[in-house]
Design a protein around this motif. Structure first.
Motif, mmCIF file in Angstrom:
data_model
loop_
_atom_site.group_PDB
_atom_site.id
_atom_site.type_symbol
_atom_site.label_atom_id
_atom_site.label_comp_id
_atom_site.label_asym_id
_atom_site.label_seq_id
_atom_site.Cartn_x
_atom_site.Cartn_y
_atom_site.Cartn_z
ATOM 1 N N GLY A 24 -1.098 18.354 -5.144
ATOM 2 C CA GLY A 24 -0.779 19.082 -6.360
ATOM 3 C C GLY A 24 0.688 19.120 -6.713
ATOM 4 O O GLY A 24 1.162 20.083 -7.324
ATOM 5 N N LEU A 25 1.428 18.078 -6.339
ATOM 6 C CA LEU A 25 2.867 18.037 -6.598
ATOM 7 C C LEU A 25 3.219 17.249 -7.860
ATOM 8 O O LEU A 25 4.391 17.004 -8.122
ATOM 9 C CB LEU A 25 3.599 17.427 -5.394
ATOM 10 N N GLN A 26 2.194 16.867 -8.620
ATOM 11 C CA GLN A 26 2.431 16.051 -9.808
ATOM 12 C C GLN A 26 3.320 16.755 -10.838
ATOM 13 O O GLN A 26 4.210 16.131 -11.423
ATOM 14 C CB GLN A 26 1.087 15.662 -10.443
ATOM 15 N N PRO A 27 3.150 18.064 -11.096
ATOM 16 C CA PRO A 27 4.011 18.712 -12.110
ATOM 17 C C PRO A 27 5.492 18.687 -11.748
ATOM 18 O O PRO A 27 6.341 18.611 -12.637
ATOM 19 C CB PRO A 27 3.466 20.149 -12.158
ATOM 20 N N THR A 28 5.813 18.791 -10.457
ATOM 21 C CA THR A 28 7.223 18.855 -10.055
ATOM 22 C C THR A 28 7.799 17.492 -9.693
ATOM 23 O O THR A 28 8.981 17.229 -9.937
ATOM 24 C CB THR A 28 7.385 19.801 -8.853
ATOM 25 N N LEU A 29 6.990 16.624 -9.115
ATOM 26 C CA LEU A 29 7.483 15.335 -8.642
ATOM 27 C C LEU A 29 6.983 14.155 -9.476
ATOM 28 O O LEU A 29 7.319 13.020 -9.179
ATOM 29 C CB LEU A 29 7.065 15.112 -7.177
ATOM 30 N N GLY A 30 6.183 14.418 -10.478
ATOM 31 C CA GLY A 30 5.580 13.340 -11.247
ATOM 32 C C GLY A 30 6.590 12.412 -11.885
ATOM 33 O O GLY A 30 6.479 11.187 -11.795
ATOM 34 N N ARG A 31 7.617 12.975 -12.503
ATOM 35 C CA ARG A 31 8.591 12.131 -13.185
ATOM 36 C C ARG A 31 9.512 11.399 -12.215
ATOM 37 O O ARG A 31 10.212 10.469 -12.596
ATOM 38 C CB ARG A 31 9.425 12.975 -14.153
ATOM 39 N N HIS A 32 9.540 11.858 -10.953
ATOM 40 C CA HIS A 32 10.371 11.211 -9.938
ATOM 41 C C HIS A 32 9.538 10.339 -8.990
ATOM 42 O O HIS A 32 10.041 9.916 -7.946
ATOM 43 C CB HIS A 32 11.118 12.258 -9.109
ATOM 44 N N LEU A 33 8.278 10.090 -9.355
ATOM 45 C CA LEU A 33 7.380 9.403 -8.428
ATOM 46 C C LEU A 33 7.866 7.998 -8.108
ATOM 47 O O LEU A 33 7.857 7.574 -6.940
ATOM 48 C CB LEU A 33 5.970 9.352 -9.032
ATOM 49 N N ARG A 34 8.301 7.261 -9.112
ATOM 50 C CA ARG A 34 8.772 5.896 -8.873
ATOM 51 C C ARG A 34 10.002 5.886 -7.964
ATOM 52 O O ARG A 34 10.123 5.044 -7.076
ATOM 53 C CB ARG A 34 9.089 5.204 -10.206
ATOM 54 N N SER A 35 10.893 6.835 -8.166
ATOM 55 C CA SER A 35 12.076 6.927 -7.309
ATOM 56 C C SER A 35 11.692 7.260 -5.876
ATOM 57 O O SER A 35 12.273 6.731 -4.923
ATOM 58 C CB SER A 35 13.029 7.988 -7.852
ATOM 59 N N ALA A 65 0.803 -1.221 0.000
ATOM 60 C CA ALA A 65 0.000 0.000 0.000
ATOM 61 C C ALA A 65 0.836 1.272 0.000
ATOM 62 O O ALA A 65 0.367 2.312 -0.482
ATOM 63 C CB ALA A 65 -0.939 0.001 1.205
ATOM 64 N N THR A 66 2.058 1.228 0.535
ATOM 65 C CA THR A 66 2.859 2.445 0.656
ATOM 66 C C THR A 66 3.086 3.163 -0.677
ATOM 67 O O THR A 66 2.895 4.384 -0.763
ATOM 68 C CB THR A 66 4.214 2.129 1.328
ATOM 69 N N PRO A 67 3.500 2.475 -1.767
ATOM 70 C CA PRO A 67 3.687 3.207 -3.037
ATOM 71 C C PRO A 67 2.419 3.875 -3.533
ATOM 72 O O PRO A 67 2.469 5.004 -4.052
ATOM 73 C CB PRO A 67 4.156 2.108 -4.006
ATOM 74 N N PHE A 68 1.267 3.212 -3.374
ATOM 75 C CA PHE A 68 0.017 3.817 -3.829
ATOM 76 C C PHE A 68 -0.355 5.029 -2.978
ATOM 77 O O PHE A 68 -0.854 6.031 -3.493
ATOM 78 C CB PHE A 68 -1.108 2.780 -3.783
ATOM 79 N N ILE A 69 -0.115 4.927 -1.675
ATOM 80 C CA ILE A 69 -0.426 6.049 -0.794
ATOM 81 C C ILE A 69 0.476 7.237 -1.109
ATOM 82 O O ILE A 69 0.025 8.399 -1.147
ATOM 83 C CB ILE A 69 -0.286 5.623 0.676
ATOM 84 N N VAL A 70 1.774 6.968 -1.356
ATOM 85 C CA VAL A 70 2.693 8.052 -1.711
ATOM 86 C C VAL A 70 2.239 8.721 -3.009
ATOM 87 O O VAL A 70 2.207 9.964 -3.115
ATOM 88 C CB VAL A 70 4.132 7.514 -1.851
ATOM 89 N N GLY A 71 1.885 7.938 -4.012
ATOM 90 C CA GLY A 71 1.405 8.501 -5.270
ATOM 91 C C GLY A 71 0.134 9.305 -5.094
ATOM 92 O O GLY A 71 -0.033 10.378 -5.698
ATOM 93 N N GLU A 72 -0.775 8.817 -4.254
ATOM 94 C CA GLU A 72 -2.024 9.533 -4.009
ATOM 95 C C GLU A 72 -1.769 10.857 -3.287
ATOM 96 O O GLU A 72 -2.397 11.873 -3.589
ATOM 97 C CB GLU A 72 -2.963 8.656 -3.180
ATOM 98 N N LEU A 73 -0.836 10.866 -2.342
ATOM 99 C CA LEU A 73 -0.506 12.105 -1.630
ATOM 100 C C LEU A 73 0.092 13.138 -2.579
ATOM 101 O O LEU A 73 -0.200 14.341 -2.475
ATOM 102 C CB LEU A 73 0.457 11.814 -0.482
#
Length: 319
Positions: free
Chosen positions: A261-272, A248-256
């Motif tokens: 609203g951090l998708q534009p800045t952190l979106g490409r680094h989400l997996r990392s 659940a942790t990766p999904f929760i981190v992605g949802e947060l």
């Protein structure tokens, strides 16, 4: 709940079944297994192959996959009769390599014969009039399946066989001196782990409705090993808690990231970021909570049991 949270819950339940299989052989019996993904792959490819060649329904594919996983567990358990520790772990890695090689050959054969490069696919399973074609339909079935596996594992751990596994983990020489059939216990631990892992693999094949050898690499085995370490080695509920945390942790981190609203800045680094959170959490548990989440749960429960007192009262034993 929304479909997102139901999907996450379903992923957790499937991972819990697979983690219970690894908990049996590594956590309870003390036999290091680094190739648990081999059992998952066996169940998935058996389920897919039985559908493609014999149109076997889901309800019959599950027990056949369990038998296939048990047979592979028997093969993987034979080296445990002479090896232990890291040497045994390397042997299980070799078993995983062999299984994935065979699975890749089979997948390539199916793709060539069908003239497609897509993954192997299976239809949505049916349970009587119920079609498991969405997350909400899968959820009750996965809840019941997890409860059955948890109950069976808990009862087996308390049985003669389960006590033999615990004795084997605590000290092989001492267990053998006390009359525990060490060789039989080792093999049965791998057989049981293989059967449960194959069931989880077969369920995941039908849940995602596709099977690919790329889904069962070494990272999967490491993740399952992290589940039982974070949850707590040797405990049944620890496997469920660890599977919940790791899955659940990766999904929760992605949802947060999306909610703030951090998708534009952190979106490409989400997996990392997800991998970093997972790695830091694993190291933190190893350093500060060796007993895992189950140890934390026991301390919290003991606190509320003796509250408002700081210590448990000493009572005389009753004959």
């Amino acid at each position: 709940a929304s479909s997102f949270f139901i999907n996450v819950a379903n992923f957790v339940l499937i991972a819990s079944v697979g983690a219970l299989g690894l908990q049996v052989v590594t956590g309870i019996a003390g036999q290091l297994s680094l190739g648990h993904a081999a059992f998952l792959a066996t169940g998935s490819f058996l389920a897919a192959g039985l559908h493609l060649h014999f149109s076997l329904p889901f309800t019959l594919a599950l027990p056949v996959a369990a038998l296939g996983g048990a047979a592979l567990g028997l093969v993987a358990g034979l080296p445990a009769l002479r090896l232990r520790g890291l040497y045994l772990g390397i042997t299980t890695l070799a078993v995983q390599s062999v299984v994935l090689t065979v699975a890749l050959r089979y997948q390539t054969y199916q793709q060539d014969s069908r003239g497609t490069g897509a993954d192997l696919t299976v239809p949505a399973p049916t349970l009587g009039p119920i079609v498991l074609n969405n997350a909400a339909a899968w959820y009750p079935f996965l809840i019941m399946s997890t409860i059955v596996v948890v109950a069976w594992t808990s009862n087996t751990r308390r049985s003669v066989l389960g006590r033999s596994w615990v004795a084997l983990r605590e000290g092989e020489v001492a267990a053998e001196a006390l009359g525990v059939p060490v060789r039989k216990a080792k093999v049965l631990a791998f057989v049981t782990s293989g059967a449960i892992g194959a069931i989880a693999g077969a369920i995941s094949a039908y849940y995602f409705r596709s099977v690919s050898v790329e889904d069962f690499d070494l990272v999967v085995s490491v993740e399952y090993l992290a589940m039982i370490i974070i949850g707590g080695l040797g405990t049944v509920h620890g496997a469920v808690l660890g599977a919940t945390f790791v899955t659940a942790t990766p999904f929760i981190v992605g949802e947060l990231v999306l909610r703030f609203g951090l998708q534009p800045t952190l979106g490409r680094h989400l997996r990392s970021i997800e991998l970093g959170v997972f790695a830091v959490a694993t190291v933190a548990f190893l350093l500060f909570e060796p007993r895992g989440l189950s140890g934390t749960w026991r301390r919290v429960r003991a606190y509320f049991e003796r509250w408002p007192y700081g210590f448990i009262d000493v009572q005389r034993s009753q004959r």
